[in-house]
Design a protein around this motif. Structure first.
Motif, PDB file in Angstrom:
ATOM      1  N   MET A   1      48.388  42.271  51.167  1.00  0.00           N
ATOM      2  CA  MET A   1      49.212  42.993  52.132  1.00  0.00           C
ATOM      3  C   MET A   1      49.920  44.138  51.429  1.00  0.00           C
ATOM      4  N   LEU A   2      49.859  45.323  51.982  1.00  0.00           N
ATOM      5  CA  LEU A   2      50.500  46.482  51.376  1.00  0.00           C
ATOM      6  C   LEU A   2      51.974  46.479  51.706  1.00  0.00           C
ATOM      7  N   MET A   3      52.805  46.607  50.684  1.00  0.00           N
ATOM      8  CA  MET A   3      54.243  46.612  50.896  1.00  0.00           C
ATOM      9  C   MET A   3      54.682  47.949  51.476  1.00  0.00           C
ATOM     10  N   ASN A   4      55.836  47.942  52.138  1.00  0.00           N
ATOM     11  CA  ASN A   4      56.239  49.112  52.903  1.00  0.00           C
ATOM     12  C   ASN A   4      57.465  49.795  52.356  1.00  0.00           C
ATOM     13  N   ARG A   5      57.536  51.092  52.582  1.00  0.00           N
ATOM     14  CA  ARG A   5      58.621  51.905  52.066  1.00  0.00           C
ATOM     15  C   ARG A   5      59.950  51.700  52.764  1.00  0.00           C
ATOM     16  N   ARG A   6      59.948  51.039  53.926  1.00  0.00           N
ATOM     17  CA  ARG A   6      61.090  51.137  54.811  1.00  0.00           C
ATOM     18  C   ARG A   6      62.076  49.972  54.723  1.00  0.00           C
ATOM     19  N   HIS A   7      62.018  49.148  53.731  1.00  0.00           N
ATOM     20  CA  HIS A   7      62.971  48.062  53.635  1.00  0.00           C
ATOM     21  C   HIS A   7      63.113  47.626  52.188  1.00  0.00           C
ATOM     22  N   VAL A   8      64.163  46.841  51.924  1.00  0.00           N
ATOM     23  CA  VAL A   8      64.420  46.373  50.565  1.00  0.00           C
ATOM     24  C   VAL A   8      63.389  45.318  50.177  1.00  0.00           C
ATOM     25  N   LEU A   9      62.758  45.520  49.027  1.00  0.00           N
ATOM     26  CA  LEU A   9      61.713  44.603  48.583  1.00  0.00           C
ATOM     27  C   LEU A   9      61.758  44.534  47.068  1.00  0.00           C
ATOM     28  N   ARG A  10      61.900  43.360  46.508  1.00  0.00           N
ATOM     29  CA  ARG A  10      62.034  43.202  45.055  1.00  0.00           C
ATOM     30  C   ARG A  10      60.689  43.327  44.364  1.00  0.00           C
ATOM     31  N   LEU A  11      60.648  44.174  43.367  1.00  0.00           N
ATOM     32  CA  LEU A  11      59.447  44.335  42.548  1.00  0.00           C
ATOM     33  C   LEU A  11      59.885  44.280  41.099  1.00  0.00           C
ATOM     34  N   SER A  12      59.683  43.152  40.444  1.00  0.00           N
ATOM     35  CA  SER A  12      60.231  42.963  39.114  1.00  0.00           C
ATOM     36  C   SER A  12      59.703  43.975  38.110  1.00  0.00           C
ATOM     37  N   SER A  13      58.435  44.397  38.279  1.00  0.00           N
ATOM     38  CA  SER A  13      57.883  45.362  37.332  1.00  0.00           C
ATOM     39  C   SER A  13      58.599  46.693  37.437  1.00  0.00           C
TER      40      SER A  13
ATOM     41  N   GLN B   1      58.365  53.386  39.018  1.00  0.00           N
ATOM     42  CA  GLN B   1      58.268  52.482  40.160  1.00  0.00           C
ATOM     43  C   GLN B   1      59.567  51.686  40.243  1.00  0.00           C
ATOM     44  N   VAL B   2      60.352  51.957  41.253  1.00  0.00           N
ATOM     45  CA  VAL B   2      61.658  51.315  41.405  1.00  0.00           C
ATOM     46  C   VAL B   2      61.503  50.029  42.195  1.00  0.00           C
ATOM     47  N   ASN B   3      62.450  49.111  42.015  1.00  0.00           N
ATOM     48  CA  ASN B   3      62.292  47.767  42.574  1.00  0.00           C
ATOM     49  C   ASN B   3      62.210  47.715  44.096  1.00  0.00           C
ATOM     50  N   ASP B   4      62.785  48.665  44.785  1.00  0.00           N
ATOM     51  CA  ASP B   4      62.598  48.729  46.222  1.00  0.00           C
ATOM     52  C   ASP B   4      62.827  50.159  46.699  1.00  0.00           C
ATOM     53  N   TYR B   5      62.372  50.421  47.916  1.00  0.00           N
ATOM     54  CA  TYR B   5      62.407  51.782  48.458  1.00  0.00           C
ATOM     55  C   TYR B   5      63.828  52.327  48.548  1.00  0.00           C
ATOM     56  N   VAL B   6      64.722  51.568  49.179  1.00  0.00           N
ATOM     57  CA  VAL B   6      66.095  52.035  49.340  1.00  0.00           C
ATOM     58  C   VAL B   6      66.757  52.245  47.986  1.00  0.00           C
ATOM     59  N   GLU B   7      66.489  51.341  47.063  1.00  0.00           N
ATOM     60  CA  GLU B   7      67.083  51.479  45.738  1.00  0.00           C
ATOM     61  C   GLU B   7      66.588  52.736  45.029  1.00  0.00           C
ATOM     62  N   SER B   8      65.331  53.110  45.239  1.00  0.00           N
ATOM     63  CA  SER B   8      64.827  54.338  44.607  1.00  0.00           C
ATOM     64  C   SER B   8      65.618  55.548  45.093  1.00  0.00           C
TER      65      SER B   8
ATOM     66  N   LEU C   1      60.323  59.949  46.232  1.00  0.00           N
ATOM     67  CA  LEU C   1      59.481  59.966  47.423  1.00  0.00           C
ATOM     68  C   LEU C   1      60.191  59.216  48.539  1.00  0.00           C
ATOM     69  N   ALA C   2      60.318  59.863  49.710  1.00  0.00           N
ATOM     70  CA  ALA C   2      61.048  59.253  50.814  1.00  0.00           C
ATOM     71  C   ALA C   2      60.697  59.967  52.114  1.00  0.00           C
ATOM     72  N   THR C   3      61.064  59.360  53.223  1.00  0.00           N
ATOM     73  CA  THR C   3      60.931  60.041  54.509  1.00  0.00           C
ATOM     74  C   THR C   3      62.022  61.098  54.617  1.00  0.00           C
ATOM     75  N   THR C   4      61.793  62.090  55.475  1.00  0.00           N
ATOM     76  CA  THR C   4      62.822  63.106  55.680  1.00  0.00           C
ATOM     77  C   THR C   4      64.081  62.489  56.292  1.00  0.00           C
ATOM     78  N   MET C   5      63.924  61.477  57.135  1.00  0.00           N
ATOM     79  CA  MET C   5      65.085  60.811  57.732  1.00  0.00           C
ATOM     80  C   MET C   5      65.957  60.194  56.644  1.00  0.00           C
ATOM     81  N   ASP C   6      65.338  59.532  55.683  1.00  0.00           N
ATOM     82  CA  ASP C   6      66.113  58.887  54.626  1.00  0.00           C
ATOM     83  C   ASP C   6      66.640  59.895  53.610  1.00  0.00           C
ATOM     84  N   ALA C   7      65.912  60.992  53.386  1.00  0.00           N
ATOM     85  CA  ALA C   7      66.417  62.047  52.505  1.00  0.00           C
ATOM     86  C   ALA C   7      67.681  62.661  53.094  1.00  0.00           C
ATOM     87  N   LEU C   8      67.713  62.781  54.415  1.00  0.00           N
ATOM     88  CA  LEU C   8      68.873  63.350  55.086  1.00  0.00           C
ATOM     89  C   LEU C   8      70.053  62.397  55.091  1.00  0.00           C
ATOM     90  N   THR C   9      69.785  61.115  55.370  1.00  0.00           N
ATOM     91  CA  THR C   9      70.886  60.184  55.587  1.00  0.00           C
ATOM     92  C   THR C   9      71.392  59.487  54.325  1.00  0.00           C
TER      93      THR C   9
END
Length: 362
Positions: free
Chosen positions: A1-13, A76-83, A96-104
């Protein structure tokens, strides 16, 4: 399953990579506006971001960095929001982010940010599925399960608007995307707004009908390369190298040959999924694969229109922060001197310079 950019997700690497860079002292001074030769760009696992992973593994990142006498580290950051938070805090030069998240997040947080590469938009990766319903209008009075204040919430707002309705016509319940499939399987849940890969499975559930998807709002869920304006102004070759990396990688992916198939396989491995699964998600992701097309869109009136929709939604949900008195609190600049919001507080800039340079040869 491909992980998604839009929520907090732990990636230890990814977390280890960030900690290692911090331990080496590479965070120090990385966000300043002085001349330098080493840069950090944050990313997390998502379909539209995986070409950067392949570019790094294939040596394309180092090739273009060396051309300009610099070094670019893709972190590669541990989760999208954290990046995005790390970028906002000045620990990354780009993200790398959506324009909505770059703005907010960074723009609302005060970090002057330039969008230098328009990468892709969701072209069916996001959708709304109903039980016992055939159109968006059938959602009236229902409770919709979604990740609140995310692009799913925005998608719902736009779907309702297109149907002559508003968010006041429904209720929402915050549901983690990881729980969306199991939630939809319960009798009491009759409406969800979700994204791939969960959406792909929900679409196939008995009695479910997809009544709206992101292909109906092109360019509104837009993924981009964001960099510090201060860093970019002092180091334009950083922007040149990033553009070179992206468009060489796009050329490989759009070729449709053995090399592009290998690239998809590598991207799938990096995302922890299969090539078949990733390929399906690539089909519902529209890539601006040609620099000329991306530059044209960056200078289009449509970009201003869709960005205005995004900022109106974001402000209405309090995503500009408690001190923002109006939707115009943050200035957003576009090519040609056009601005939405406060000209004296421009914090997000769409810059076509590097896409145009790539189109004519870097």
């Amino acid at each position: 399953m491909l992980m998604n950019r839009r929520h907090v997700l732990r990636l230890s690497s990814g977390l280890s990579a960030v900690m290692a860079l911090g331990a080496c002292g590479q965070w120090s001074g990385q966000a300043g506006g002085s001349r330098k030769t080493e840069f950090l760009v944050g990313w997390s696992i998502y379909t539209g971001f995986m070409p950067w992973y392949y570019a790094d593994r294939a040596g394309i990142v180092s090739k273009w960095a060396e051309k300009y006498g610099i070094k670019i580290n893709l972190v590669q950051v541990n989760d999208y929001v954290e990046s995005i938070n790390q970028y906002t805090a000045g620990k990354l030069d780009g993200v790398l982010a959506t324009t909505m998240d770059a703005l907010t997040i960074p723009a609302a947080g005060g970090r002057d940010t330039s969008v230098i590469i328009i990468g892709d938009y969701s072209n069916g990766n996001d959708g709304i599925v109903l039980k016992n319903g055939q159109s968006v209008r059938d959602i009236a009075g229902r409770t919709v399960n979604l990740v609140e204040l995310s692009v799913s919430h925005y998608l719902l707002a736009r779907a309702l608007e297109e149907a002559g309705m508003s968010l006041s016509d429904v209720k929402t319940i915050n549901t983690a995307d990881a729980d969306m499939i199991s939630a939809f399987a319960t009798p009491e849940v009759t409406a969800v707004a979700a994204w791939n890969p969960q959406l792909a499975q929900i679409r196939t559930e008995p009695g479910g009908t997809e009544v709206f998807d992101s292909s109906k709002i092109p360019n509104e869920i837009l993924d981009v390369m964001n960099v510090s304006t201060e860093v970019l102004n002092a180091n334009p070759d950083f922007g040149n190298a990033l553009a070179g990396i992206w468009y060489e990688t796009m050329a490989i992916l759009r070729a449709g040959d053995a090399k592009s198939s290998f690239a998809v396989e590598q991207m799938a491995k990096g995302a922890g999924t299969t090539a078949k699964s990733l390929d399906g998600q690539l089909k519902t992701t529209y890539f601006y694969a040609h620099a000329r097309d991306a530059a044209i869109y960056a200078e289009s009136a449509d970009l201003i229109t869709v960005t205005n929709r995004v900022r109106q939604f974001s402000f209405s949900k309090g995503l500009f922060g408690p001190s923002a008195a109006s939707v115009d609190a943050i200035g957003v600049a576009f090519p040609g001197g056009k601005v939405l919001g406060d000209r004296n507080n421009i914090k997000l800039r769409f810059d076509a310079t590097y896409m145009k340079r790539a189109a004519t040869g870097l």
